[in-house]
Write a protein that holds these residues in place. Structure first.
Motif, short mmCIF file in Angstrom:
data_model
loop_
_atom_site.label_atom_id
_atom_site.label_comp_id
_atom_site.label_asym_id
_atom_site.label_seq_id
_atom_site.Cartn_x
_atom_site.Cartn_y
_atom_site.Cartn_z
N PRO A 46 0.97 -1.32 0.23
CA PRO A 46 0.17 -0.08 0.01
C PRO A 46 0.99 0.91 0.27
O PRO A 46 1.82 1.39 0.28
CB PRO A 46 -1.08 0.12 0.99
CG PRO A 46 -0.96 -1.33 1.38
CD PRO A 46 -0.09 -2.26 1.36
N ARG A 47 0.49 2.37 -0.24
CA ARG A 47 1.02 3.32 -1.50
C ARG A 47 0.42 3.93 0.33
O ARG A 47 -0.78 4.64 0.52
CB ARG A 47 0.93 4.06 -2.28
CG ARG A 47 1.67 5.64 -2.63
CD ARG A 47 1.50 6.06 -3.94
NE ARG A 47 1.29 5.49 -4.61
CZ ARG A 47 2.65 5.38 -5.43
NH1 ARG A 47 3.44 5.85 -5.32
NH2 ARG A 47 2.63 4.34 -5.80
N ARG A 48 1.02 5.23 0.59
CA ARG A 48 0.87 6.21 1.80
C ARG A 48 0.51 7.42 1.18
O ARG A 48 0.98 7.82 0.70
CB ARG A 48 1.50 6.30 3.18
CG ARG A 48 2.15 4.69 3.64
CD ARG A 48 1.27 4.03 4.31
NE ARG A 48 0.28 4.58 5.13
CZ ARG A 48 -0.54 4.72 6.26
NH1 ARG A 48 -0.87 2.85 5.94
NH2 ARG A 48 -0.84 5.41 7.81
N VAL A 49 -1.40 7.86 2.17
CA VAL A 49 -1.54 8.75 1.51
C VAL A 49 -1.91 9.73 2.56
O VAL A 49 -2.44 9.41 3.60
CB VAL A 49 -2.29 8.81 0.64
CG1 VAL A 49 -1.58 8.40 -0.66
CG2 VAL A 49 -3.55 8.43 1.53
N ARG A 50 -2.14 10.55 2.53
CA ARG A 50 -2.68 11.68 4.03
C ARG A 50 -3.88 12.41 2.91
O ARG A 50 -3.74 12.94 2.08
CB ARG A 50 -1.65 12.62 4.08
CG ARG A 50 -1.64 13.49 5.07
CD ARG A 50 -0.71 14.50 5.64
NE ARG A 50 -0.48 15.22 4.51
CZ ARG A 50 -0.60 16.33 4.17
NH1 ARG A 50 -1.16 17.37 4.45
NH2 ARG A 50 -0.12 17.04 2.84
N ILE A 51 -4.00 13.00 3.96
CA ILE A 51 -5.98 13.65 4.05
C ILE A 51 -5.71 14.73 4.15
O ILE A 51 -5.36 15.30 4.72
CB ILE A 51 -7.34 13.11 4.82
CG1 ILE A 51 -7.14 11.62 4.41
CG2 ILE A 51 -8.99 13.96 4.72
CD1 ILE A 51 -8.27 11.03 5.93
N ALA A 52 -5.45 15.68 2.80
CA ALA A 52 -5.36 17.52 2.34
C ALA A 52 -6.59 17.79 2.73
O ALA A 52 -6.46 18.39 3.71
CB ALA A 52 -5.08 17.56 1.06
N GLU A 53 -7.53 17.39 2.79
CA GLU A 53 -9.03 18.33 2.97
C GLU A 53 -10.38 17.21 2.67
O GLU A 53 -10.41 15.98 2.28
CB GLU A 53 -9.45 19.00 1.93
CG GLU A 53 -10.86 19.54 1.48
CD GLU A 53 -10.93 20.99 1.04
OE1 GLU A 53 -11.86 21.17 0.75
OE2 GLU A 53 -10.44 20.57 -0.79
N VAL A 54 -11.56 17.25 3.41
CA VAL A 54 -12.62 16.32 3.81
C VAL A 54 -14.01 17.81 3.80
O VAL A 54 -13.94 18.38 4.27
CB VAL A 54 -12.95 15.77 5.20
CG1 VAL A 54 -14.20 15.34 5.08
CG2 VAL A 54 -11.80 14.93 5.94
N ARG A 55 -14.61 17.34 2.86
CA ARG A 55 -15.17 18.44 2.12
C ARG A 55 -16.87 17.42 2.38
O ARG A 55 -16.89 16.14 1.78
CB ARG A 55 -15.14 19.15 1.31
CG ARG A 55 -15.99 20.59 0.73
CD ARG A 55 -15.59 20.36 -1.13
NE ARG A 55 -16.63 21.55 -1.22
CZ ARG A 55 -16.09 22.51 -1.94
NH1 ARG A 55 -14.68 22.34 -2.64
NH2 ARG A 55 -17.04 23.30 -2.53
N ALA A 56 -17.82 18.50 2.54
CA ALA A 56 -19.50 18.47 2.43
C ALA A 56 -20.12 18.01 1.05
O ALA A 56 -19.85 19.28 0.60
CB ALA A 56 -20.44 17.89 3.43
N GLU A 57 -20.20 16.91 0.89
CA GLU A 57 -20.38 17.31 -1.09
C GLU A 57 -21.51 17.43 -1.50
O GLU A 57 -23.00 17.95 -2.15
CB GLU A 57 -19.95 16.19 -2.05
CG GLU A 57 -18.40 16.68 -1.94
CD GLU A 57 -17.55 17.65 -2.41
OE1 GLU A 57 -18.52 18.79 -2.93
OE2 GLU A 57 -16.70 17.72 -2.44
N ALA A 58 -22.91 16.63 -0.47
CA ALA A 58 -24.53 16.60 -0.44
C ALA A 58 -24.58 15.73 0.49
O ALA A 58 -23.71 15.88 1.54
CB ALA A 58 -24.32 16.10 -1.67
N GLU A 59 -25.99 16.03 1.04
CA GLU A 59 -26.62 14.80 2.21
C GLU A 59 -25.82 13.47 2.08
O GLU A 59 -25.93 12.63 0.92
CB GLU A 59 -28.63 14.84 2.16
CG GLU A 59 -28.48 15.75 2.29
CD GLU A 59 -30.57 15.79 2.13
OE1 GLU A 59 -30.40 14.82 1.58
OE2 GLU A 59 -31.05 16.59 2.43
N ASP A 60 -25.21 13.42 2.92
CA ASP A 60 -24.59 12.32 3.46
C ASP A 60 -23.27 11.17 3.01
O ASP A 60 -23.00 9.91 2.84
CB ASP A 60 -25.70 10.75 3.90
CG ASP A 60 -26.16 11.01 4.81
OD1 ASP A 60 -26.00 11.31 6.47
OD2 ASP A 60 -27.59 10.41 4.26
N VAL A 61 -22.62 12.99 1.32
CA VAL A 61 -21.89 12.49 1.08
C VAL A 61 -20.26 13.28 1.27
O VAL A 61 -20.79 14.65 1.35
CB VAL A 61 -22.06 12.56 -0.26
CG1 VAL A 61 -20.84 12.27 -1.77
CG2 VAL A 61 -22.87 11.79 -0.31
#
Length: 343
Positions: A46-61
């Motif tokens: 597995p390649r390691r990645v970092r979450i740069a941003e979490v964004r709400a896009e729609a209801e429950d998404v």
């Protein structure tokens, strides 16, 4: 994730009988490629990645923007690619890349709908935060985007994720294209704002505005454009029934296909000491998860191999070309009477 029911093939000025024949003739070959018909070597780490941003896009998404956790840049990708996401709990799930493959500076983007009562992968994704690190494998392409002068894109709900990069690619290429995007309500549909700039090329069908889900006539036009479809099983079934075999159709499903024509059998979990009945209408994986809820799985369609286990007794009725004779992928494997598994 993840992950197409009709194989890719070259597209000319328009579909004809030869194109339809070629689509059928290529089916076996592409399925072997997608399911690992070529020799599967040792799995890539597995390649390691970092979450740069979490964004709400729609209801429950929510969408997650992933960047490299080290100095090695992330591999390039194309529309139709997906990732195997390794979650902190050990679960593995497949998600389509839905960002812009031409902009390497922003990393990868995936979008995930939270599924109530699901296997927990989507809930875990929704609990992640910017700065968390994850493992990924891929990207891999099981839903290739072919060149064509005209496209009709059909997306249902979260099925927009593999379709969105294709829409952008078609627009950049100057192709003639249309998108029909359906869902329960506009509030449930991610990336509407991103699509707004395309004007009347995008038609939104919200069930609460139109009195119910779209029919095949609402989705499929009588033209000769190449069709790309991703959405829930009823939508895929309606589209496939409405489209003649001579018209190129590429589709991808996010949920396991229904078990059709199955027969009940039993699975003995040798290490666990439990025998599990598998009804005719459910998969062995679904039945086994009632006893072993933490068993590993991902695609639920027989592609990824996450749920591959050793068969100790019995003869599975579906063999994967990349598996050993004593192995079975329990999301799709059935038997006439009984299997004993190393679980």
């Amino acid at each position: 994730m993840t992950r197409q029911d009709t194989p890719p093939h070259p597209i000319g000025a328009g579909p004809d009988r030869l194109v339809g024949w070629a689509a059928r003739a290529m089916d076996t070959y592409i399925r072997l490629l997608r399911r690992g018909g070529a020799a599967e070597g040792p799995p890539e780490p597995p390649r390691r990645v970092r979450i740069a941003e979490v964004r709400a896009e729609a209801e429950d998404v929510v969408s997650l923007r992933l960047v490299a956790a080290g100095r090695t840049p992330l591999p390039a990708w194309q529309p139709g690619h997906h990732l195997d996401l390794h979650l902190p709990s050990g679960k593995r799930r497949q998600y389509s890349l839905c960002g812009d493959p031409t902009d390497r500076s922003v990393g990868y983007r995936i979008a995930v709908r939270r599924i109530a009562g699901g296997g927990g992968g989507s809930r875990e994704v929704h609990e992640l935060r910017a700065g968390d690190e994850l493992g990924i494998r891929g990207p891999r392409n099981a839903f290739p985007f072919v060149r064509a002068p005209r496209y009709l894109f059909l997306a249902g709900g979260i099925g927009i994720t593999p379709i969105l990069p294709m829409v952008h690619a078609a627009a950049r290429a100057g192709a003639d294209w249309r998108l029909v995007y359906s869902g329960r309500s506009r509030a449930s549909l991610p990336f509407l704002a991103e699509l707004a700039g395309y004007g009347d090329r995008v038609r939104v069908h919200a069930d609460d505005e139109h009195g119910g889900p779209p029919t095949a006539a609402d989705l499929v036009d009588p033209g000769d454009s190449v069709l790309y479809c991703c959405g829930p099983p009823p939508m895929l079934a309606a589209v496939k029934q409405a489209v003649p075999v001579t018209r190129p159709l590429y589709s991808e499903r996010f949920s396991p296909p229904p078990v059709l024509g199955g027969a009940p059998f039993e699975v003995e979990l040798r290490r666990t000491g439990v025998t599990v009945p598998v009804p005719a209408e459910v998969s062995a994986l679904t039945a086994i998860r009632a006893v072993l809820p933490d068993i590993g799985y991902s695609c639920q369609q027989g592609f990824c191999g996450t749920c591959r286990v050793r068969v100790l007794e019995g003869e599975p009725d579906r063999a994967h070309p990349a598996d050993e004779p004593d192995q079975a992928r329990i999301c799709v494997t059935r038997a006439r009477t009984r299997l004993a598994l190393d679980l």
